[in-house]
Each structure stands twice: as structure tokens, then as C-alpha cells.
Design a protein around this motif. Structure first.
Motif, mmCIF file in Angstrom:
data_model
loop_
_atom_site.group_PDB
_atom_site.id
_atom_site.type_symbol
_atom_site.label_atom_id
_atom_site.label_comp_id
_atom_site.label_asym_id
_atom_site.label_seq_id
_atom_site.Cartn_x
_atom_site.Cartn_y
_atom_site.Cartn_z
ATOM 1 N N SER A 1 -6.820 -3.855 -45.409
ATOM 2 C CA SER A 1 -6.127 -4.945 -46.280
ATOM 3 C C SER A 1 -5.215 -5.460 -46.513
ATOM 4 O O SER A 1 -3.913 -4.101 -46.859
ATOM 5 N N PRO A 2 -4.574 -6.309 -46.086
ATOM 6 C CA PRO A 2 -3.070 -6.783 -45.945
ATOM 7 C C PRO A 2 -2.680 -6.791 -47.383
ATOM 8 O O PRO A 2 -0.886 -6.975 -47.552
ATOM 9 N N ASN A 3 -3.258 -7.678 -47.862
ATOM 10 C CA ASN A 3 -2.985 -7.568 -49.648
ATOM 11 C C ASN A 3 -3.421 -6.947 -50.311
ATOM 12 O O ASN A 3 -4.805 -5.980 -50.126
ATOM 13 N N THR A 4 -3.434 -6.393 -51.387
ATOM 14 C CA THR A 4 -3.603 -5.448 -52.393
ATOM 15 C C THR A 4 -4.696 -7.078 -52.875
ATOM 16 O O THR A 4 -5.418 -8.409 -53.437
ATOM 17 N N THR A 5 -6.070 -6.064 -52.930
ATOM 18 C CA THR A 5 -7.229 -6.868 -53.455
ATOM 19 C C THR A 5 -8.307 -6.033 -54.251
ATOM 20 O O THR A 5 -7.931 -4.794 -55.201
ATOM 21 N N VAL A 6 -9.597 -6.196 -54.160
ATOM 22 C CA VAL A 6 -10.357 -5.101 -55.070
ATOM 23 C C VAL A 6 -11.769 -5.292 -54.311
ATOM 24 O O VAL A 6 -12.161 -6.081 -53.049
ATOM 25 N N LEU A 7 -13.037 -4.675 -54.360
ATOM 26 C CA LEU A 7 -13.675 -3.770 -53.252
ATOM 27 C C LEU A 7 -14.650 -5.081 -53.656
ATOM 28 O O LEU A 7 -15.257 -5.584 -52.560
ATOM 29 N N THR B 1 -18.343 3.431 -59.688
ATOM 30 C CA THR B 1 -17.340 2.488 -59.753
ATOM 31 C C THR B 1 -17.619 1.134 -59.055
ATOM 32 O O THR B 1 -18.259 0.630 -58.712
ATOM 33 N N SER B 2 -16.677 0.070 -60.054
ATOM 34 C CA SER B 2 -16.379 -0.644 -60.359
ATOM 35 C C SER B 2 -16.612 -1.867 -59.102
ATOM 36 O O SER B 2 -15.518 -1.580 -58.206
ATOM 37 N N PRO B 3 -17.133 -3.336 -58.953
ATOM 38 C CA PRO B 3 -16.708 -3.859 -57.562
ATOM 39 C C PRO B 3 -15.601 -4.516 -58.380
ATOM 40 O O PRO B 3 -14.979 -5.183 -56.868
ATOM 41 N N ASN B 4 -15.077 -4.312 -59.193
ATOM 42 C CA ASN B 4 -13.472 -4.840 -59.712
ATOM 43 C C ASN B 4 -12.719 -4.122 -59.957
ATOM 44 O O ASN B 4 -10.970 -4.181 -59.413
ATOM 45 N N GLU B 5 -13.009 -2.746 -59.141
ATOM 46 C CA GLU B 5 -11.764 -1.667 -58.180
ATOM 47 C C GLU B 5 -10.625 -1.795 -57.368
ATOM 48 O O GLU B 5 -11.211 -2.746 -56.712
ATOM 49 N N THR B 6 -9.672 -1.922 -57.843
ATOM 50 C CA THR B 6 -8.443 -2.184 -56.406
ATOM 51 C C THR B 6 -8.199 -1.088 -55.808
ATOM 52 O O THR B 6 -8.884 -0.446 -56.031
ATOM 53 N N LEU B 7 -8.185 -2.190 -54.782
ATOM 54 C CA LEU B 7 -7.690 -1.833 -53.256
ATOM 55 C C LEU B 7 -6.239 -2.198 -52.915
ATOM 56 O O LEU B 7 -6.083 -3.321 -53.134
ATOM 57 N N GLN B 8 -5.489 -0.764 -53.031
ATOM 58 C CA GLN B 8 -3.709 -1.184 -52.592
ATOM 59 C C GLN B 8 -3.699 -1.964 -51.243
ATOM 60 O O GLN B 8 -4.791 -1.579 -50.417
ATOM 61 N N ALA B 9 -2.825 -3.133 -50.787
ATOM 62 C CA ALA B 9 -2.518 -3.146 -50.118
ATOM 63 C C ALA B 9 -2.128 -2.344 -48.816
ATOM 64 O O ALA B 9 -1.499 -1.055 -49.630
ATOM 65 N N GLN B 10 -2.495 -2.255 -47.779
ATOM 66 C CA GLN B 10 -2.479 -0.660 -46.660
ATOM 67 C C GLN B 10 -3.069 -0.273 -47.422
ATOM 68 O O GLN B 10 -3.059 1.510 -46.140
ATOM 69 N N GLN B 11 -4.051 -0.059 -47.871
ATOM 70 C CA GLN B 11 -4.847 1.491 -47.992
ATOM 71 C C GLN B 11 -6.345 1.583 -46.873
ATOM 72 O O GLN B 11 -7.093 0.015 -47.209
ATOM 73 N N ARG B 12 -6.638 1.973 -46.635
ATOM 74 C CA ARG B 12 -7.554 2.402 -45.335
ATOM 75 C C ARG B 12 -8.665 2.742 -46.622
ATOM 76 O O ARG B 12 -9.344 3.364 -47.484
ATOM 77 N N ALA C 1 -8.670 -11.837 -35.791
ATOM 78 C CA ALA C 1 -8.534 -10.755 -35.624
ATOM 79 C C ALA C 1 -7.234 -10.154 -35.739
ATOM 80 O O ALA C 1 -7.509 -8.584 -36.858
ATOM 81 N N ALA C 2 -6.109 -10.023 -35.876
ATOM 82 C CA ALA C 2 -5.192 -9.057 -36.156
ATOM 83 C C ALA C 2 -4.669 -8.888 -38.089
ATOM 84 O O ALA C 2 -4.338 -8.042 -37.908
ATOM 85 N N GLU C 3 -5.164 -10.110 -38.851
ATOM 86 C CA GLU C 3 -4.731 -10.022 -40.040
ATOM 87 C C GLU C 3 -5.906 -9.916 -40.852
ATOM 88 O O GLU C 3 -6.100 -8.987 -41.838
ATOM 89 N N ILE C 4 -6.982 -10.802 -40.816
ATOM 90 C CA ILE C 4 -8.136 -10.484 -41.580
ATOM 91 C C ILE C 4 -9.232 -9.627 -41.545
ATOM 92 O O ILE C 4 -9.333 -9.062 -42.224
ATOM 93 N N PHE C 5 -9.114 -9.610 -39.671
ATOM 94 C CA PHE C 5 -10.236 -8.181 -39.851
ATOM 95 C C PHE C 5 -9.222 -7.131 -38.756
ATOM 96 O O PHE C 5 -9.892 -6.191 -38.428
ATOM 97 N N SER C 6 -8.483 -7.237 -39.479
ATOM 98 C CA SER C 6 -7.668 -5.419 -39.260
ATOM 99 C C SER C 6 -7.654 -5.201 -38.171
ATOM 100 O O SER C 6 -7.605 -3.949 -37.606
ATOM 101 N N ARG C 7 -7.318 -5.942 -37.264
ATOM 102 C CA ARG C 7 -6.906 -5.487 -35.781
ATOM 103 C C ARG C 7 -7.872 -4.895 -35.041
ATOM 104 O O ARG C 7 -8.327 -4.417 -34.379
ATOM 105 N N LEU C 8 -9.500 -4.357 -35.553
ATOM 106 C CA LEU C 8 -10.750 -4.179 -35.174
ATOM 107 C C LEU C 8 -11.261 -4.708 -33.931
ATOM 108 O O LEU C 8 -11.531 -4.845 -33.212
ATOM 109 N N VAL C 9 -11.161 -6.175 -33.577
ATOM 110 C CA VAL C 9 -11.445 -7.344 -32.722
ATOM 111 C C VAL C 9 -10.397 -7.764 -32.185
ATOM 112 O O VAL C 9 -9.171 -8.298 -32.789
ATOM 113 N N THR C 10 -9.967 -8.409 -30.781
ATOM 114 C CA THR C 10 -9.091 -8.794 -30.422
ATOM 115 C C THR C 10 -9.728 -10.498 -30.694
ATOM 116 O O THR C 10 -11.242 -11.282 -30.347
#
Length: 365
Positions: A42-48, A73-84, A118-127
Motif C-alpha cells: 500500500s502506498p499509504n497507511t490504511t486498514v485491512l 484480527t480486526s478489519p480495522n487493523e492498521t497496515l503501514q505504508a509500504q508494508q507488504r 497499475a503502478a500505484e493503486i495496484f502496486s505494479r502487479l500489472v502494467t
């Protein structure tokens, strides 16, 4: 801004825009779908729950299981920016390649462009070219707000050297090597090179989407079961049999699938409660129970599949001795000449464009 910085930016754009992510998938069985995984950063901090919504993952616990997260684990658990995080989805094999089956889809928003999607929203998984081609868009610069796009995530259902595996699309980070990636995911360098059509480890490119075959746990699920083949990769778990059974895979258990009755309610409308999971015809032995343990072996009640009416179990034996010797990772045949030629062509095109841009920068300076 200096010409050198402009050049770096343009070269990065070319790399991200032209690297193909298609995986080979030649499975020809009647059931040409399977469960697969892809990377997401994720390019930004978000939640699951936001990740679940973006990829249209129907069941939240599927996302938890793919990452080995606790089931509370809660659906509101935080996912940090750049966390895989790993994304589970259904792969469909058709026309020699694998793509995500129906989901995810994305609705175009204001100021969106295909490259951004492609590059930002879906993390370069597709072109962006793959999104355009898959959605029959003749002009990649001409998309409309509200337009619904199918996102063709790369995947495969193929066995690797006769072994069933879970294919995982991994986005290569700058500075990574084939050896490092092979070690991290329990495979070998030759396997990765052959499976991805690379002639040497130096072919690896930053942000390349690499097909990694994850070893799955051995199970007792029979071929007549509705969830056959039940492939659970190391470090993950799944709910099956209409959510009545929870199965997990761990290398610590010598890659033997461990299943037990789940705490979830049945997902099938025909089951008000989960069917009994007795083993060996007794009322005291249940799924997951160990019956005997001698030396390095133990006999336990294993999951063997389900139908619309019943859940089946069987007695199975596993070794509890520490695993040793070869890892037993599958191997695969070398990539086709066409795939190798394609990658070589990309490298020559990239070099040619780079030289032209460098010459242009010196001309303008």
C-alpha cells in the motif's frame, strides 16, 4: 531539476511501463481454476478492510489466513505504508496464461490514469498496457470516470515438475537478488530462473513480478472432495468445508496439513450446524485428535474432504522427527525460447532508449 534526475525518472517509467507480468498456465483439467497469491504494498497507511474492498476479497478470514494473521484480527487493523501483504484470489487458466477470475475490478475516479492505476493503486502487479489490452481499450490515454476495469492479476495453476504448488506473484524490490528471494521463500535459484524464463540471475529487474512456487502441505484430501486439491502454503491457513474446518500449513510440522473443527458458523445455507467430524467410526475421536505417538511417528485424525452433506476424516500418520536433508522443493523445466527471446528483446530495447535519452540530455545541456 537537473537533466540527470529527469533521465532517471523517464527510465524508471519505461521500466515500469513495459515489463510484462504474464505467467504461463497450461492446466487443461475441467476445473481450470485454483487459489493463488499476489503481493500488495500500500502506498499509504490504511486498514485491512480497505485492502479487502480494493481486491474484492469476499471473506475477511481468507485475507487473514493468507498472511497467517490471528483469526481474531480486526478489519480495522492498521497496515503501514509500504508494508507488504499477500492477497488471496481465484486464478483462471486460459489461452496459455493465468489471470484473476472476475475480481478484482476497479472503477475509474477523477484524475485517474491507467499508469497510476497499475503502478500505484495496484502496486505494479500489472502494467497499464495489460489493463488496456484486457479491457479492450484502444487508447490507454482515454478512459472515463465511472468506467469499470477488470484488473488481470498474474497467476498460474500449473504443477511444477509434477508437484502441486501455490503460485505467488512477488514484486521484486530494488536491491533484491534471485538467491535472496529463493532463500526467503524456500525454493532454489534454478527453479525461479526456469519458471520465469530467465537465463541468468542478472536478468532480474526491480519491480519485476516474479512467479514463485510456494510449497504446499501434504494432505489426505481425496479427489472426490469439493475442495480438491486443497493447497495450503507454508505459513498460511484456510477455512474449508463450508467454513466448518480450519487447516493450516507449517514447515515446523514437516509440511503435514493440520486441520481441526473451526469456530465459525457454516457458510452453507443447507447446514444449520457443522456435520460431525468423528474419526474411525468412534464417538470419542475427532478431527485433529492424536491417537498414538511412538518414537518419531504419530497417528492422528486427518481431514479428507467434504460433500454437500458430509465431512470426511481418516486416520493418518506423520513423522514428528526434525526435517532434514533436501528441502524437496519442486523443480521446473526451462522457460520457452519465446519467453527468453522476449526478455532479451526488452533488455536491448531498454538499452537503445537509454542511450538515446542520454544523448538528448547532453545535447540540451
Amino acid at each position: 531539476m537537473s537533466y540527470a534526475k529527469v533521465l532517471v525518472g523517464v527510465l524508471l517509467f519505461i521500466t515500469l511501463a513495459t515489463t510484462s507480468t504474464a505467467f504461463t498456465c497450461n492446466t487443461t483439467t475441467a476445473k481450470s481454476t485454483c487459489n493463488s497469491l499476489v503481493d500488495y504494498v500500500s502506498p499509504n497507511t490504511t486498514v485491512l478492510s480497505t485492502i479487502q474492498s480494493l481486491f474484492q476479497i469476499m471473506r475477511f478470514h481468507d485475507l487473514l489466513g493468507a498472511n497467517g494473521f490471528p483469526n481474531f484480527t480486526s478489519p480495522n487493523e492498521t497496515l503501514q505504508a509500504q508494508q507488504r501483504i499477500k492477497i488471496p484470489f481465484t486464478c483462471r487458466c486460459e489461452n496459455g496464461t493465468g489471470v484473476s477470475d472476475r475480481a478484482p475490478v476497479y472503477t475509474v475516479k477523477k484524475d485517474d490514469g491507467l499508469f497510476h492505476i497499475a503502478a500505484e493503486i495496484f502496486s505494479r502487479l500489472v502494467t497499464y498496457q495489460e489493463i488496456a489490452e484486457f479491457n479492450n481499450i484502444p487508447d490507454a490515454n482515454n478512459i472515463s470516470v465511472g468506467q469499470v476495469l477488470r484488473i488481470p492479476l498474474p497467476c498460474s495453476c500449473d504443477e511444477v515438475e509434477g508437484v502441486k504448488v501455490v503460485h505467488y506473484a512477488h514484486v521484486v524490490q530494488p536491491g533484491s537478488s534471485v538467491d535472496q528471494i529463493a532463500t526467503e521463500f524456500g525454493t532454489t535459484t534454478p527453479i525461479l530462473l526456469n519458471l520465469n524464463g530467465m537465463t541468468s540471475a542478472t536478468d532480474l529487474q526491480p519491480y519485476q513480478v516474479l512467479d514463485i512456487p510456494l510449497k504446499a502441505c501434504n494432505s489426505s484430501v481425496n479427489s472426490s472432495s469439493l475442495d480438491y486439491p486443497l493447497l495450503v502454503a507454508n505459513g498460511t491457513y484456510v477455512y474449508t468445508a463450508n467454513d466448518c474446518v480450519n487447516c493450516k500449513c507449517s514447515s515446523a510440522n514437516n509440511y503435514i496439513l493440520q486441520c481441526e473443527a473451526s469456530v465459525l458458523k457454516p457458510s452453507s445455507k443447507t447446514w444449520s450446524t457443522c456435520p460431525a467430524m468423528h474419526c474411525n467410526g468412534t464417538s470419542s475421536l475427532y478431527l485433529g485428535n492424536v491417537t498414538t505417538s511412538t518414537n518419531c511417528n504419530q497417528t492422528f485424525c486427518a481431514y479428507s474432504g467434504f460433500t454437500n452433506k458430509d465431512i470426511f476424516t481418516t486416520l493418518a500418520t506423520e513423522s514428528t522427527c526434525p526435517a532434514g536433508g533436501p528441502t524437496g522443493s519442486p523443480t521446473s523445466s526451462p522457460g520457452s525460447d519465446a519467453s527468453k527471446t522476449g526478455m532479451q528483446g526488452f533488455r536491448w530495447n531498454f538499452l537503445f532508449i537509454s542511450i538515446q535519452l542520454i544523448f538528448l540530455c547532453f545535447t540540451l545541456s
